[in-house]
Design an enzyme around this catalytic site. Structure first.
Site, PDB file in Angstrom:
ATOM      1  N   ASP A 109      -3.143  -9.559   5.480  1.00  0.00           N
ATOM      2  CA  ASP A 109      -3.425  -8.257   6.064  1.00  0.00           C
ATOM      3  C   ASP A 109      -2.485  -7.205   5.487  1.00  0.00           C
ATOM      4  OD1 ASP A 109      -1.010  -8.412   7.438  1.00  0.00           O
ATOM      5  OD2 ASP A 109      -1.927  -9.071   9.310  1.00  0.00           O
TER       6      ASP A 109
ATOM      7  N   LYS B 282      -6.509  -3.758   7.253  1.00  0.00           N
ATOM      8  CA  LYS B 282      -7.199  -2.613   7.849  1.00  0.00           C
ATOM      9  C   LYS B 282      -6.267  -1.401   7.763  1.00  0.00           C
ATOM     10  CE  LYS B 282      -9.830  -5.530  11.017  1.00  0.00           C
ATOM     11  NZ  LYS B 282      -9.416  -6.791  10.376  1.00  0.00           N
TER      12      LYS B 282
ATOM     13  N   MET C 129       1.154  -0.619  17.708  1.00  0.00           N
ATOM     14  CA  MET C 129       0.088   0.276  17.251  1.00  0.00           C
ATOM     15  C   MET C 129      -0.052   1.487  18.164  1.00  0.00           C
ATOM     16  SD  MET C 129      -2.655  -2.686  16.144  1.00  0.00           S
ATOM     17  CE  MET C 129      -2.307  -3.714  17.567  1.00  0.00           C
TER      18      MET C 129
END
Length: 469
Positions: free
Chosen positions: A249, A271, A384
């Site tokens: 990732d 992402k 996040m």
């Protein structure tokens, strides 16, 4: 290359050690790991050497060196020459042609003793031609940490089946492929983890019926930690270096891929905001595709696979398809960030509860439980959360948390460019905006945040200012 690395067979042969001090004892311990017959010459042996002589493990001559001590000797080490000149002793031994090592004196030696990693019968030697012994020790320590403790057991296990494999599998590429699959497969893993009985049963099935069957693939969901490769677990590092395919990732550290096998296939499924990303369904299918093709796949995730890493979804998908899968935990970002900031997430005087939240879920911005936001004895760690910082601040204030509650924002934790910014809850949104904090970053809310080491960002009537501390 000044020195040619070689391994000398000392089984049943005499090895001579001149000296009885601690340096000599260290070399004696090394010789005792071989099958040599050991003769020690020392007028003043230390207690360790004397005890070994009394037990019959060595021959000890309590006097100075004499030329006759070299009878039948295949290799000699001079630890200390006591009353005799060390140069004279070394010259007398070397003149006979016997390989000679003088401790810490490479100019008097015909061979040097390398740093050794011993997984008998697997032995690794590291040398620097005497130029950097401390570096050799550091390299040895790193190799020691990488190699499974039972590697030698695995080598002897394989040796016990060499005859059976030779009889069952034709010589050439087929046999080489068999052994590659064995050392990379579940049977070898069972041996390394101490399950020898089922390993032998599986090996017999492999030899007698499955030598030509297609290799089975597997997936390991591996936590890469917050970014610093030194925080990888030993198992994570071993799997990364064995993997045929690395699916990683965007949150792994920038140097993490330097630690994987050079010829592995590397697929970036990270992402990133503003860019087309892989869907989770596509990632699941990709993992299964490579595993079903017989490849060893490592799904490399920042932090820990089971802490906001979607590891649970991938595990369920792979298990449902009968694919062998294991999970290797990593240092989750909360722990890594807390360590670099000197921030205890729990503290007897400040917080007896820890809650880990995410600022985003599959539906967008997360909804927060106001009871958690208002808890004065709890520490909140929010992953996040940069994009949601204004809402986090507003919700916490609305829940009754004081505007003066300490907060800290930790960006790129454990990496060289890490930032630790301290503020009060009422200034959180402005801090993130004005300091242009970049992901990955964590937000920590609670009294323990005041204990962090970092830069202070304070609110004032005239605006905001940052004070270095």
């Amino acid at each position: 290359m000044k020195y040619l690395p070689i391994f000398t067979d000392l089984s049943g042969h005499w090895a001579l050690l001149v000296g009885g001090n601690e340096d000599s004892a260290r070399k004696l311990r090394l010789l005792l790991r071989t099958e040599a017959r050991i003769r020690v010459v020392s007028a003043a042996p230390n207690d360790e050497i004397s005890a070994l002589a009394e037990s019959g493990r060595i021959e000890l001559l309590r006097r100075g060196f004499e030329d006759r001590d070299l009878d039948g000797v295949r290799l000699a080490i001079v630890g200390d020459a006591e009353a005799l000149e060390i140069k004279d002793v070394a010259h007398r031994i070397r003149s006979t042609g016997i390989p000679t090592n003088v401790v810490d004196r490479p100019e008097l030696s015909t061979f040097i003793i390398p740093g050794i990693v011993d997984r008998d019968p697997i032995v690794i030697a590291i040398g620097s031609e005497g130029a950097a012994p401390v570096m050799v020790r550091r390299i040895r320590e790193k190799i020691e940490s990488l190699l499974p403790v039972r590697l030698g057991v695995l080598a002897r296990f394989a040796q016990s089946f060499r005859g059976a494999v030779s009889a069952a599998v034709p010589e050439g590429a087929g046999r080489r492929l068999f052994w590659e699959r064995f050392f990379d497969g579940p049977v070898a893993q069972d041996v390394l983890e101490g399950r020898e009985k089922p390993a032998r049963e599986a090996m017999l099935r492999l030899v007698n019926g499955g030598a030509q069957s297609a290799p089975s693939g597997s997936v390991a969901l591996v936590g890469a930690g917050p970014g610093d490769p030194d925080l990888l677990t030993l198992k994570a590092l071993r799997l990364m270096q064995d993997a045929d395919v690395i699916v990683h990732d965007a949150l792994i550290g920038p140097t993490m891929l330097d630690y994987v096998r050079r010829d592995s296939l590397r697929i970036d499924v990270g992402k990133r905001a503003g860019r087309q990303s892989w869907s989770q369904d596509a990632i699941n299918a990709l993992l299964a595709e490579h595993a079903e093709a017989g490849r060893r796949v490592v799904r490399l995730k920042g932090g820990d696979p089971f802490i906001f890493g979607r590891g649970g979804e991938e595990l369920a998908y792979l298990k449902a398809r009968g694919i062998a899968v294991e999970v290797v935990p990593g240092v989750t970002a909360a722990l890594g960030a807390a360590s670099v900031a000197g921030l205890p997430l729990t503290h007897r005087d400040h917080a007896n509860r820890l809650t880990i939240l995410t600022g985003h879920d599959r539906n967008g911005l997360s909804d927060f439980d106001h009871h958690l936001l208002a808890d004065p004895k709890g520490t909140l760690v929010i992953y996040m959360g940069l994009g949601a910082a204004p809402r986090i601040m507003a919700d916490a204030l609305a829940a009754g948390r004081a505007a003066s509650t300490p907060v800290v924002v930790i960006a790129k934790a454990t990496l060289p460019e890490q930032r630790v910014l301290k503020a009060q809850l009422g200034g959180l949104a402005r801090l993130v905006e004005e300091q242009k904090v970049e992901a990955p970053a964590l937000i920590v809310i609670g009294d323990v945040a005041a204990l962090a080491d970092g830069e202070i960002f304070e609110a004032a009537d005239a605006g905001h200012r940052r004070l270095a501390v």
